[in-house]
Design a protein around this motif. Structure first.
Motif, PDB file in Angstrom:
ATOM      1  N   THR A 106       0.876  -0.978   0.033  1.00 37.79           N
ATOM      2  CA  THR A 106      -0.001   0.088  -0.021  1.00 37.79           C
ATOM      3  C   THR A 106       0.906   1.183   0.065  1.00 37.79           C
ATOM      4  O   THR A 106       1.545   1.434   0.861  1.00 37.79           O
ATOM      5  CB  THR A 106      -0.932   0.089   1.200  1.00 37.79           C
ATOM      6  OG1 THR A 106      -1.664  -0.991   1.038  1.00 37.79           O
ATOM      7  CG2 THR A 106      -1.905   1.159   1.081  1.00 37.79           C
ATOM      8  N   PRO A 154      -3.188   0.650  -3.586  1.00 40.98           N
ATOM      9  CA  PRO A 154      -2.737  -0.468  -3.391  1.00 40.98           C
ATOM     10  C   PRO A 154      -1.974  -0.906  -4.702  1.00 40.98           C
ATOM     11  O   PRO A 154      -2.305  -0.580  -5.951  1.00 40.98           O
ATOM     12  CB  PRO A 154      -3.905  -1.531  -3.601  1.00 40.98           C
ATOM     13  CG  PRO A 154      -5.052  -0.481  -3.184  1.00 40.98           C
ATOM     14  CD  PRO A 154      -4.815   0.834  -3.666  1.00 40.98           C
ATOM     15  N   CYS A 168     -10.844  -3.334  -1.298  1.00 37.37           N
ATOM     16  CA  CYS A 168     -10.362  -2.075  -1.351  1.00 37.37           C
ATOM     17  C   CYS A 168     -11.022  -0.850  -1.724  1.00 37.37           C
ATOM     18  O   CYS A 168     -11.824  -1.075  -2.723  1.00 37.37           O
ATOM     19  CB  CYS A 168      -8.933  -2.005  -2.118  1.00 37.37           C
ATOM     20  SG  CYS A 168      -7.807  -3.406  -1.267  1.00 37.37           S
ATOM     21  N   THR A 197      -7.485   2.457   3.393  1.00 35.85           N
ATOM     22  CA  THR A 197      -7.332   1.263   2.372  1.00 35.85           C
ATOM     23  C   THR A 197      -8.716   0.841   1.982  1.00 35.85           C
ATOM     24  O   THR A 197      -8.896   0.475   0.791  1.00 35.85           O
ATOM     25  CB  THR A 197      -6.318   0.598   2.549  1.00 35.85           C
ATOM     26  OG1 THR A 197      -5.063   1.232   2.754  1.00 35.85           O
ATOM     27  CG2 THR A 197      -5.740  -0.288   1.324  1.00 35.85           C
TER      28      THR A 197
END
Length: 353
Positions: free
Chosen positions: A94, A103, A132, A334
């Motif tokens: 990340t 990512p 994500c 994230t």
């Protein structure tokens, strides 16, 4: 000038840790009960601090796994099929670009085609991507997460032995790695160490078994100062010297080296440097060895603001890896809000929304 994305250091605040459940279809089969106990211990310590756990797991294992964990554990069970459980080396990394989490994945080919990794190499795009906020960017390069270490200033560490293995990226030189790491990981400086390798290590000298950054300009180095007659002594002493020259303003913390062999009398690559930093605590591998106490004391000096939590990793080292190798951190910002909301519900199974 356009801002670049930068790989975040491990001590960045995290919202989750990714693990993959060991079961009888993996190489853990001979030690399965002991290894599952280790995983449960890790999960309990993480979720006590409200760090969620994304647990990749086969559908057939879900109900049994639930019986081993406290109901309050903040675990999201994500159905997946994988070759093995070394998530550090195939889970996405990340980066941050002006505060937005990005990512990034690289190709995983079983540490230079040593083992089948065909299922692991698809986990990010087919399974984890749906969790994500942003799409996982795929970089056309073979690279494992355990092969790199970065600090808050963008200094990236790796080893020449690993990167120059021709079965990873045949023909790519260190100068090309410099360019790729700068572009995709925001590395402002790359240091590719020449020394250091542990017997039995299938990774060709992953940095996470050798040298780790601390948040306060320190370096934790797997040394062998306690074993002057060990076959590792000269190589690891050279590694310490190399780190001292590369980082003259850093404080070096040398860890003792344990000596562990399996029942076939093969030396196992047990490393105290294979720890996991997670939200003001460090989950630290111990191996039922005389060096455990000294190693813990050194880690308390290296991470004075973190709680050092010992984790029995003797079962893990039987498969030539340890605690950091089985885990991958996910920095805050994230994951989708719906995923975070599921953590608060205890142990639940993920359903894509």
């Amino acid at each position: 000038m356009t801002a670049k994305q930068q790989l975040l250091p491990e001590w960045t605040n995290q919202e989750a840790i990714i693990l993959a459940w060991p079961d009888k279809t993996t190489d853990w089969a001979p030690w399965l009960t002991a290894v599952q106990t280790v995983y449960c211990d890790i999960i309990v310590h993480l979720t006590e601090k409200h760090t969620g756990v994304i647990l990749l797991i086969r559908q057939s294992e879900v109900e049994y796994c639930k019986t081993l964990l406290p109901k309050s554990a903040e675990v999201l069970l994500v159905i997946a099929d994988y070759n093995d459980t070394w998530v550090r080396d195939y889970g996405f990394l990340t980066c941050s670009k002006q505060g937005v989490m990005s990512p990034v994945e690289f190709t995983f080919n079983g540490w230079g085609q040593k083992f089948d990794a065909s299922k692991d190499n698809h986990i990010n795009q087919t399974v984890l991507a749906s969790l994500c906020k942003n799409a996982i960017e795929a970089v056309d390069l073979v690279l494992e997460g355990g092969a790199i270490e970065i600090d808050q200033g963008g200094t990236l560490l790796s080893t020449q032995l690993c990167l120059l293995n021709p079965k990873r990226n045949d023909g790519i030189q260190l100068s090309e790695y410099n360019k790729i790491f700068a572009e995709y990981l925001g590395a402002s400086q790359n240091i590719f160490l020449k020394h250091g390798h542990l017997e039995g290590d299938d990774t060709d000298g992953h940095i996470d078994t050798l040298v780790r950054f601390t948040p306060n300009n320190g370096l934790v180095v797997q040394s062998a100062f306690n074993r002057p007659n060990d076959t590792h002594h000269s190589g690891l002493a050279a590694l310490v010297s190399e780190c001292q020259k590369a980082f003259p303003n850093h404080k070096i913390f040398e860890l003792p080296l344990p000596c562990i062999k399996n029942i076939e009398q093969d030396r196992l690559p047990a490393s105290y440097a294979n720890f996991l930093i997670s939200n003001q605590q460090v989950l630290f591998p111990i191996y039922h060895q005389p060096e455990d106490v000294l190693a813990m004391d050194i880690m308390k000096q290296a991470f004075p603001k973190h709680k050092i939590v010992p984790i029995d990793c003797l079962p893990l080292i039987q498969q030539f890896g340890s605690l950091h190798c089985i885990s991958m951190q996910v920095p805050s910002g994230t994951l989708k809000p719906t995923v975070l909301a599921q953590f608060a519900k205890g142990i639940t199974q993920y359903a894509e929304q």
